[in-house]
Design a protein around this motif. Sequence first.
Motif, PDB file in Angstrom:
ATOM      1  N   ALA A  79      58.123  65.526  53.722  1.00  0.00           N
ATOM      2  CA  ALA A  79      58.421  66.892  54.163  1.00  0.00           C
ATOM      3  C   ALA A  79      58.025  67.920  53.100  1.00  0.00           C
ATOM      4  N   MET A  80      58.302  67.612  51.811  1.00  0.00           N
ATOM      5  CA  MET A  80      57.971  68.555  50.739  1.00  0.00           C
ATOM      6  C   MET A  80      56.464  68.725  50.597  1.00  0.00           C
ATOM      7  N   ASN A  81      55.730  67.644  50.837  1.00  0.00           N
ATOM      8  CA  ASN A  81      54.275  67.748  50.748  1.00  0.00           C
ATOM      9  C   ASN A  81      53.748  68.808  51.717  1.00  0.00           C
ATOM     10  N   TRP A  82      54.299  68.857  52.914  1.00  0.00           N
ATOM     11  CA  TRP A  82      53.860  69.841  53.894  1.00  0.00           C
ATOM     12  C   TRP A  82      54.386  71.244  53.579  1.00  0.00           C
ATOM     13  N   VAL A  83      55.519  71.305  52.911  1.00  0.00           N
ATOM     14  CA  VAL A  83      56.001  72.609  52.445  1.00  0.00           C
ATOM     15  C   VAL A  83      55.024  73.204  51.433  1.00  0.00           C
ATOM     16  N   TRP A  84      54.542  72.362  50.520  1.00  0.00           N
ATOM     17  CA  TRP A  84      53.578  72.838  49.524  1.00  0.00           C
ATOM     18  C   TRP A  84      52.270  73.283  50.187  1.00  0.00           C
ATOM     19  N   ILE A  85      51.869  72.573  51.206  1.00  0.00           N
ATOM     20  CA  ILE A  85      50.626  72.931  51.895  1.00  0.00           C
ATOM     21  C   ILE A  85      50.758  74.302  52.554  1.00  0.00           C
ATOM     22  N   VAL A  86      51.893  74.532  53.208  1.00  0.00           N
ATOM     23  CA  VAL A  86      52.119  75.832  53.857  1.00  0.00           C
ATOM     24  C   VAL A  86      52.178  76.945  52.811  1.00  0.00           C
ATOM     25  N   LEU A  87      52.855  76.678  51.705  1.00  0.00           N
ATOM     26  CA  LEU A  87      52.956  77.683  50.640  1.00  0.00           C
ATOM     27  C   LEU A  87      51.583  78.017  50.062  1.00  0.00           C
ATOM     28  N   LEU A  88      50.750  76.996  49.881  1.00  0.00           N
ATOM     29  CA  LEU A  88      49.401  77.246  49.363  1.00  0.00           C
ATOM     30  C   LEU A  88      48.594  78.067  50.356  1.00  0.00           C
ATOM     31  N   LEU A  89      48.703  77.765  51.632  1.00  0.00           N
ATOM     32  CA  LEU A  89      47.984  78.534  52.650  1.00  0.00           C
ATOM     33  C   LEU A  89      48.411  79.991  52.643  1.00  0.00           C
ATOM     34  N   VAL A  90      49.713  80.230  52.570  1.00  0.00           N
ATOM     35  CA  VAL A  90      50.214  81.608  52.517  1.00  0.00           C
ATOM     36  C   VAL A  90      49.714  82.315  51.262  1.00  0.00           C
ATOM     37  N   SER A  91      49.686  81.604  50.149  1.00  0.00           N
ATOM     38  CA  SER A  91      49.226  82.191  48.883  1.00  0.00           C
ATOM     39  C   SER A  91      47.760  82.601  48.968  1.00  0.00           C
ATOM     40  N   ILE A  92      46.955  81.772  49.605  1.00  0.00           N
ATOM     41  CA  ILE A  92      45.532  82.088  49.746  1.00  0.00           C
ATOM     42  C   ILE A  92      45.345  83.343  50.596  1.00  0.00           C
ATOM     43  N   VAL A  93      46.086  83.438  51.684  1.00  0.00           N
ATOM     44  CA  VAL A  93      45.983  84.610  52.561  1.00  0.00           C
ATOM     45  C   VAL A  93      46.405  85.877  51.813  1.00  0.00           C
ATOM     46  N   LEU A  94      47.506  85.789  51.077  1.00  0.00           N
ATOM     47  CA  LEU A  94      47.989  86.959  50.318  1.00  0.00           C
ATOM     48  C   LEU A  94      46.989  87.366  49.249  1.00  0.00           C
ATOM     49  N   LEU A  95      46.391  86.400  48.566  1.00  0.00           N
ATOM     50  CA  LEU A  95      45.408  86.709  47.531  1.00  0.00           C
ATOM     51  C   LEU A  95      44.170  87.358  48.147  1.00  0.00           C
ATOM     52  N   ALA A  96      43.743  86.845  49.289  1.00  0.00           N
ATOM     53  CA  ALA A  96      42.586  87.441  49.964  1.00  0.00           C
ATOM     54  C   ALA A  96      42.856  88.893  50.326  1.00  0.00           C
ATOM     55  N   LEU A  97      44.037  89.173  50.850  1.00  0.00           N
ATOM     56  CA  LEU A  97      44.399  90.550  51.185  1.00  0.00           C
ATOM     57  C   LEU A  97      44.453  91.427  49.937  1.00  0.00           C
ATOM     58  N   GLN A  98      44.964  90.870  48.846  1.00  0.00           N
ATOM     59  CA  GLN A  98      45.032  91.623  47.592  1.00  0.00           C
ATOM     60  C   GLN A  98      43.636  91.966  47.085  1.00  0.00           C
ATOM     61  N   LEU A  99      42.726  91.022  47.135  1.00  0.00           N
ATOM     62  CA  LEU A  99      41.363  91.253  46.661  1.00  0.00           C
ATOM     63  C   LEU A  99      40.626  92.241  47.552  1.00  0.00           C
ATOM     64  N   GLN A 100      41.089  92.425  48.772  1.00  0.00           N
ATOM     65  CA  GLN A 100      40.510  93.412  49.672  1.00  0.00           C
ATOM     66  C   GLN A 100      41.208  94.772  49.559  1.00  0.00           C
ATOM     67  N   GLY A 101      42.149  94.893  48.641  1.00  0.00           N
ATOM     68  CA  GLY A 101      42.875  96.142  48.482  1.00  0.00           C
ATOM     69  C   GLY A 101      43.957  96.356  49.504  1.00  0.00           C
ATOM     70  N   ARG A 102      44.404  95.285  50.143  1.00  0.00           N
ATOM     71  CA  ARG A 102      45.444  95.411  51.176  1.00  0.00           C
ATOM     72  C   ARG A 102      46.651  94.560  50.807  1.00  0.00           C
ATOM     73  N   GLY A 103      47.022  94.607  49.525  1.00  0.00           N
ATOM     74  CA  GLY A 103      48.076  93.746  49.026  1.00  0.00           C
ATOM     75  C   GLY A 103      49.423  94.002  49.682  1.00  0.00           C
ATOM     76  N   ILE A 104      50.001  92.953  50.233  1.00  0.00           N
ATOM     77  CA  ILE A 104      51.312  93.072  50.878  1.00  0.00           C
ATOM     78  C   ILE A 104      52.415  93.189  49.835  1.00  0.00           C
ATOM     79  N   LEU A 105      52.233  92.549  48.687  1.00  0.00           N
ATOM     80  CA  LEU A 105      53.273  92.589  47.654  1.00  0.00           C
ATOM     81  C   LEU A 105      53.469  93.983  47.071  1.00  0.00           C
ATOM     82  N   ASN A 106      52.516  94.889  47.317  1.00  0.00           N
ATOM     83  CA  ASN A 106      52.660  96.251  46.812  1.00  0.00           C
ATOM     84  C   ASN A 106      53.932  96.918  47.322  1.00  0.00           C
ATOM     85  N   ARG A 107      54.442  96.442  48.456  1.00  0.00           N
ATOM     86  CA  ARG A 107      55.624  97.062  49.038  1.00  0.00           C
ATOM     87  C   ARG A 107      56.882  96.814  48.211  1.00  0.00           C
ATOM     88  N   ILE A 108      56.873  95.751  47.411  1.00  0.00           N
ATOM     89  CA  ILE A 108      58.075  95.431  46.644  1.00  0.00           C
ATOM     90  C   ILE A 108      57.916  95.733  45.154  1.00  0.00           C
TER      91      ILE A 108
END
Length: 503
Positions: A79-108
């Motif tokens: 189960a943890m292995n799949w948790v890590w996979i989901v977390l990595l996928l989310v991290s990649i999406v967030l990084l891509a948005l950040q590199l495009q100037g659309r960082g979601i973390l800017n809100r916090i």
Amino acid sequence: MTPHELVVDITERFGARATTSASERHAAEWFAQQCDQYGLRVEVQEFDTPRSSGFGQAILYFLPLIPILASRFTQEITAMNWVWIVLLLVSIVLLALQLQGRGILNRILPKGPSQNVISRCNTTSAGEKQRKVVFVSHLDTPLVSPLNTESTARLHRRLTDYTFYYLLAALPILVFLAFDFDFMEFTLFDVAIDLQLWLWVLLAVLSVIPAILGLDALLMALLHKQSPGANDSASGLAVLLSVIDSVARERGGSFEPFESAAASAISPAPDEQLRQASDLEQPGLTDWLELDDMFDARNAGSNIGNWENFDSTTAGIDPATAAASARSQVTQPMRSITGTMTNTSTGHGFEGFSAMLEGKEVWFVATGARHADASGMQALLFEYGEELRDALIVNFESVGLGNLHWYAREAAPLTVSISSRVMSLAKRAAREKDLRISAFKGVAGVTDATPALFHHQKAGTITRLMSSGFPEAYRAVDDFADATDPSALDETVEFALEFLAQA
């Protein structure tokens, strides 16, 4: 002032203008005041923005390393292995948005106030169909990081690309490891080999690259080392003001008078030194009638009696002198700008410009927070996006030295391309003025044009680049006015005027 003198003035007057800083706001006040004095309709748009994109970038570079490194220690827990996979996928999406100037973390992230200065010139009649042209430059200057400066910018860009593709490759590897196939452990030449272990070691070693970039972004935010930004932003502001000055003089010295909201919105303090230095203060009645200090209006009026008896000789005024003086005051253009801002050139050799502006509404926008993921442009589009849907948006930045280019693609590694309309007009304008301009074949980072391009608008960035593929004094602590060339700035103004005429 010439464009280069403006660059010197802006750099020396305000120094480094980090996002949300007092100096950035003072530069905005000054720009609003100059546009207001020309008779432009000025608006100041306030917005909140992260003080720096460094913290957000650091988080998003470090975040994907957690599932990669932790996966080895939870290998037996499916189960943890799949948790890590989901977390990595989310991290990649967030990084891509950040590199495009659309960082979601800017809100916090911690925020501060910034502002856009929006100045409009409307040359159309009421009800007439308008073509909108928006010239953009930014007010703020970048923070300098150890790895992302003039001498290391190429390396930084390559490491950024490698990091993104490394994370994309790491995702299927983690999926593969999660299945824990029996053939992953075997014996070769009497040596036991654990393929899972070696794949994890490979991922762990390659994770050094995003870790380096994360540390660099963190140091940028913590050290807060600033660039003076002469070429980075002052050159673009100088081009905008020089275009405004040229257009104003071609239209008889000033734009149509508007009731400006600039003073009430931002309340800039008057600059006494500039006001005193103005060579355009209108002469008083006694000046153009050539009356000396001994003239007594009350006695002269008593002697005349009434207006029917008025004769200029009665008042001691030469009739020819008075008539000539009056005519000169009527025909002389009224330039509503302080003397220190007056361009004494002949409009950069551009004549007959007024007719070419008919049917157009031109915006001159100085954005804040360009170096915080282009937050100023995002705020502009959020509030005025519907009004600017069909506008041509041209961003001028780092135009003080080097060869004239447009960025063909922006927001690496997942890119967006320049508008074909802006590109064709840039070619035409350069051809008409016998200038050389070409596309930059590499991929640029985020500019003020990037958010507009992601909104599918007709936008693009005009810049000047050195042989390295980067602007002169890129993110450098020595980006002073001597990093710019007067002839390059004049040429950029010529180009901008011709682009406006062709639009």
